[in-house]
Scaffold this motif. Structure first.
Motif, short mmCIF file in Angstrom:
data_model
loop_
_atom_site.label_atom_id
_atom_site.label_comp_id
_atom_site.label_asym_id
_atom_site.label_seq_id
_atom_site.Cartn_x
_atom_site.Cartn_y
_atom_site.Cartn_z
N LEU A 57 0.81 -1.21 0.00
CA LEU A 57 0.00 0.00 0.00
C LEU A 57 0.85 1.27 0.00
CD1 LEU A 57 -2.89 -0.97 2.44
CD2 LEU A 57 -3.08 -0.57 -0.03
N LYS A 82 -6.39 -9.77 -3.17
CA LYS A 82 -7.16 -8.54 -3.04
C LYS A 82 -7.79 -8.06 -4.35
CE LYS A 82 -5.72 -8.12 1.27
NZ LYS A 82 -6.66 -8.29 2.42
N ASP A 85 -11.27 -7.27 -3.66
CA ASP A 85 -11.51 -6.59 -2.39
C ASP A 85 -11.63 -5.08 -2.66
OD1 ASP A 85 -11.28 -5.32 0.10
OD2 ASP A 85 -9.96 -6.87 0.92
N TYR A 88 -9.87 -2.59 -0.31
CA TYR A 88 -8.41 -2.57 -0.46
C TYR A 88 -8.02 -1.81 -1.73
CZ TYR A 88 -3.56 -4.22 -0.29
OH TYR A 88 -2.19 -4.29 -0.23
N GLU A 91 -8.35 1.81 -1.30
CA GLU A 91 -7.23 2.38 -0.54
C GLU A 91 -6.01 2.56 -1.44
OE1 GLU A 91 -5.26 3.98 2.80
OE2 GLU A 91 -7.37 3.61 2.36
#
Length: 316
Positions: A57, A82, A85, A88, A91
């Motif tokens: 990230l 992910k 997701d 996620y 983000e």
């Protein structure tokens, strides 16, 4: 370093390594149009990521703040669970946009062989990639990078790889996402073979990602394809370019070499081939050296790439 060269490199840093190429107007130079844009492939930091010293990230933040690079190329291995997701992915997108970093593509591995000889397995491999096409769309990428692994005769592998790529490209078209193939071992490292596959697929969504260093058809038997010929053959279909670097020649800043296989790449020669094709996309740094740590290696790669740009453009 002379004053004009220093000024050029400083200007490149300020505007994303952009400079005027033959065929572009003076107006584009005055507007500082970034015609030669640099991105960073996440694999350049794979040691830090696998060791837990860097969180996926934080990749976009690190790319911008540590290296002054504003484009990223993700690797699916670092967020393999992910893809679907949404929180996620949101983000990831928020962090990249917050740093002013553009998400360009996702490099996909370990989702099956798109040219598998078994039709059922080939279909499964195609469908395994669907979630990554959707993730790329969500993140704002233009492409996913895939592999064209296959088996059989030369001609059979052309047909099998083309079949898988054609079907995946049709799905990609529904999401405005390109499917691009890297020369990544086996027959895919033959520029002649992979360009034939592109012609067979015959879909504008399907293209290539020429990697300057991945031209080993069979490393065990030391069978290599000429890297300069290979890049020249793949550039007509290129939607991204991978500037693979390893170690650096202290006497020639434009040479990077892979000690493992005693192979070198002349960045000036490579860039001349790429620029002659009319390519206007990003140049993705992918550092895989061992003499410098990853952070120092990326910085050295960027320096070598920008210096090589200067040499190709100004001839000195």
């Amino acid at each position: 370093m002379n004053t004009s060269r220093r000024h050029f490199l400083q200007t490149c840093s300020a505007i994303g390594a952009g400079f005027l190429l033959p065929g572009f107007s003076q107006a584009s130079l005055l507007e500082k149009e970034p015609l030669c844009k640099i991105s960073l492939a996440e694999w350049s930091l794979h040691k830090a990521l696998f060791d837990g010293k860097l969180d996926h990230l934080d990749f976009a933040k690190t790319t911008k703040q540590e290296f002054g690079i504003s484009g990223v190329e993700y690797v699916n291995q670092f967020f393999k669970d992910k893809a679907q997701d949404q929180s996620y992915l949101k983000e990831m997108k928020t962090r990249a946009e917050g740093e002013g970093v553009k998400s360009l593509l996702i490099m996909i591995d370990r989702e099956g062989n798109l040219g598998d000889a078994d039709e059922a397995k080939r279909t499964q491999a195609v469908e395994n990639h669907y979630k990554w096409v959707e993730a790329a769309k969500f993140l704002g990428c233009h492409s996913i990078r895939v592999n064209a692994a296959s088996s059989g005769t030369y001609e059979e592998q052309v047909e099998r790889a083309a079949d898988g790529l054609r079907r995946l490209s049709e799905f990609g078209d529904q999401h405005d996402i390109n499917v691009i193939v890297e020369n990544h071992g086996g027959l895919s490292s033959s520029g002649a073979w992979l360009s034939t596959v592109m012609k067979t697929v015959d879909n504008p969504r399907c293209g290539t990602l020429p990697d300057f260093g991945n031209f080993a058809i069979d490393r065990n038997q030391d069978i290599w394809y000429d890297r300069y010929q290979g890049v020249a053959e793949l550039m007509p279909y290129a939607k991204a370019v991978s500037v693979k670097t390893h170690e650096f020649d202290k006497d020639n800043p434009h040479i990077t070499y892979d000690r493992r296989f005693n192979k070198e790449t002349d960045l000036v020669k490579m860039l001349a081939i790429v620029m002659a094709s009319g390519y206007k996309g990003y140049y993705g740094i992918e550092y895989e050296g061992s003499e410098l740590d990853e952070y120092a290696g990326i910085r050295k790669s960027k320096e070598a790439l920008m210096s090589s740009f200067y040499t190709v453009f100004f001839g000195c």
